[in-house]
Design a protein around this motif. Structure first.
Motif, short mmCIF file in Angstrom:
data_model
loop_
_atom_site.label_atom_id
_atom_site.label_comp_id
_atom_site.label_asym_id
_atom_site.label_seq_id
_atom_site.Cartn_x
_atom_site.Cartn_y
_atom_site.Cartn_z
N PHE A 160 0.83 -1.21 0.00
CA PHE A 160 0.00 0.00 0.00
C PHE A 160 0.87 1.26 0.00
N CYS A 161 1.96 1.22 0.72
CA CYS A 161 2.86 2.38 0.78
C CYS A 161 3.47 2.64 -0.59
N LYS A 162 4.02 1.60 -1.22
CA LYS A 162 4.64 1.76 -2.53
C LYS A 162 3.60 2.16 -3.58
N SER A 163 2.40 1.58 -3.49
CA SER A 163 1.34 1.93 -4.44
C SER A 163 1.02 3.41 -4.38
N THR A 164 0.92 3.93 -3.15
CA THR A 164 0.59 5.35 -2.98
C THR A 164 1.68 6.24 -3.56
N LEU A 165 2.94 5.90 -3.28
CA LEU A 165 4.05 6.68 -3.82
C LEU A 165 4.06 6.65 -5.34
N LEU A 166 3.92 5.47 -5.91
CA LEU A 166 4.03 5.34 -7.37
C LEU A 166 2.82 5.94 -8.08
N ASP A 167 1.65 5.86 -7.46
CA ASP A 167 0.48 6.51 -8.07
C ASP A 167 0.64 8.03 -8.06
N THR A 168 1.22 8.55 -6.98
CA THR A 168 1.50 9.99 -6.91
C THR A 168 2.53 10.38 -7.97
N ALA A 169 3.57 9.55 -8.11
CA ALA A 169 4.60 9.81 -9.12
C ALA A 169 4.02 9.73 -10.53
N ALA A 170 3.12 8.76 -10.76
CA ALA A 170 2.53 8.60 -12.09
C ALA A 170 1.68 9.81 -12.47
N GLU A 171 0.97 10.35 -11.49
CA GLU A 171 0.17 11.55 -11.75
C GLU A 171 1.06 12.72 -12.16
N LEU A 172 2.19 12.87 -11.45
CA LEU A 172 3.14 13.92 -11.79
C LEU A 172 3.73 13.67 -13.18
N ALA A 173 4.07 12.42 -13.47
CA ALA A 173 4.66 12.08 -14.77
C ALA A 173 3.69 12.39 -15.91
N ARG A 174 2.41 12.08 -15.73
CA ARG A 174 1.42 12.38 -16.77
C ARG A 174 1.27 13.89 -16.97
N HIS A 175 1.25 14.59 -15.86
CA HIS A 175 1.02 16.04 -15.93
C HIS A 175 2.18 16.75 -16.62
N GLU A 176 3.41 16.23 -16.42
CA GLU A 176 4.59 16.91 -16.96
C GLU A 176 5.22 16.13 -18.11
N HIS A 177 4.51 15.15 -18.63
CA HIS A 177 4.89 14.46 -19.86
C HIS A 177 6.22 13.70 -19.75
N PHE A 178 6.38 13.00 -18.66
CA PHE A 178 7.51 12.09 -18.54
C PHE A 178 7.14 10.74 -19.15
N ASP A 179 8.14 10.07 -19.69
CA ASP A 179 7.89 8.81 -20.40
C ASP A 179 7.99 7.59 -19.50
N SER A 180 8.82 7.65 -18.45
CA SER A 180 9.08 6.48 -17.62
C SER A 180 9.22 6.87 -16.16
N ILE A 181 8.94 5.89 -15.31
CA ILE A 181 9.20 6.00 -13.88
C ILE A 181 10.14 4.86 -13.51
N ALA A 182 11.19 5.16 -12.75
CA ALA A 182 12.17 4.15 -12.37
C ALA A 182 12.32 4.11 -10.86
N VAL A 183 12.63 2.92 -10.35
CA VAL A 183 12.85 2.71 -8.92
C VAL A 183 14.18 1.98 -8.70
N GLY A 184 14.60 1.90 -7.44
CA GLY A 184 15.91 1.35 -7.12
C GLY A 184 15.92 -0.13 -6.76
N THR A 185 14.92 -0.89 -7.16
CA THR A 185 14.91 -2.33 -6.89
C THR A 185 16.15 -2.98 -7.50
N ASN A 186 16.87 -3.77 -6.70
CA ASN A 186 18.06 -4.45 -7.22
C ASN A 186 17.85 -5.96 -7.24
N ALA A 187 18.82 -6.69 -7.75
CA ALA A 187 18.68 -8.14 -7.90
C ALA A 187 18.58 -8.84 -6.55
N SER A 188 19.20 -8.29 -5.52
CA SER A 188 19.09 -8.88 -4.18
C SER A 188 17.67 -8.78 -3.66
#
Length: 270
Positions: free
Chosen positions: A89-117
């Motif tokens: 739920f925490c990550k969903s809220t952050l990423l939904d907020t980021a997606a809204e900003l990305a749509r509003h300002e015409h960004f193409d991608s959202i990236a996070v720091g998930t690593n192989a570990s």
């Protein structure tokens, strides 16, 4: 990795201030140019103020624009109730907020720091939230585990290369205990003040775990005996808001709250 990121287009990076997302910010700036990247950091009771301040300083040094966004996860029942999938739920809220900003300002991608570990760890509900939203994971895609990420950060002279892991404050609250600003605030104060007390003794890793009927302080294994016998440590925790709460000191274990789940295998791939 840089070749892959070069194909992302204008990119928004969810930036916590930790080594993983810092490498993603730096990689995106290298691959795309700093003017085609912004870093977004959540403002929330679960994010220590020191991490928010650090994130801004880090981005300024790279010439990357830094945005602060209110994520308001306290409004989400699944987060407040603090079940085993709270991170979803925490990550969903952050990423939904980021997606809204990305749509509003015409960004193409959202990236996070998930690593192989992280992928190999099994129990990471936040990873599912990112996957459902099609978020980019350049470190994991390149097969970079935690050690490789730190090595890359060091090679690029990033100040985060040896920064201790710092999960959000809600991860310090035992599952089943409601997440409240008061609980988060006292954990943040206890950890901040304990660092002042123990850093001169070589402290690296620290967690203050709110277990409801007790509080568990986790420090580097070599400091456990010293911390157990240090009255200043006990007084510092009490003054942060745990007065009258029994305290134990144990060696630091990342993700130790997951060990308390009644049916750990049930949640392993949740």
């Amino acid at each position: 990795m840089l070749g892959d990121i070069a194909g992302y287009g204008r990119t928004l990076v969810a930036f916590s201030g930790g080594v993983d997302s810092s490498v993603v910010v730096a990689a995106a700036a290298r691959a795309l140019g700093s003017d085609r990247v912004i870093a977004v950091t959540a403002v929330s009771p679960a994010v220590p103020a020191a991490e928010v301040a650090f994130s801004g300083e880090f981005c300024a040094a790279l010439g990357v624009e830094h945005r602060l966004v209110d994520t308001n996860e306290m409004d989400v029942a699944g987060y407040r109730e603090n079940g085993p999938t709270r991170c979803y739920f925490c990550k969903s809220t952050l990423l939904d907020t980021a997606a809204e900003l990305a749509r509003h300002e015409h960004f193409d991608s959202i990236a996070v720091g998930t690593n192989a570990s992280d992928l190999a760890a099994g129990f990471r509900p936040g990873i599912r939230a990112a996957a459902e939203r099609g978020v980019r994971t350049p470190l994991a895609d390149a097969g970079l585990d935690k050690a490789a990420v730190r090595a890359l950060a060091r090679a690029w002279s990033l100040t985060t290369w040896d920064k201790p892991a710092a999960a959000c404050l809600s991860s310090r609250i035992a599952y089943g205990l409601a997440i409240t600003p008061a609980r988060l605030n006292r954990v943040e104060q206890a950890e901040r003040d304990l660092r002042r007390v123990l850093t001169p003794h070589g402290l690296r890793d620290l967690r203050v775990r709110d277990l409801g009927d007790s509080v568990r302080v986790e420090v580097d294994a070599r400091l456990v005996d010293q911390a157990r016998g240090d009255e200043e440590v006990r007084r510092t925790v009490q003054q942060a808001g745990f007065d009258g709460t029994p305290m134990v000191v144990e060696p630091f274990r990342s993700g130790s709250m997951n060990e308390m789940l009644a049916e750990p295998e049930r949640w392993r791939h949740a």
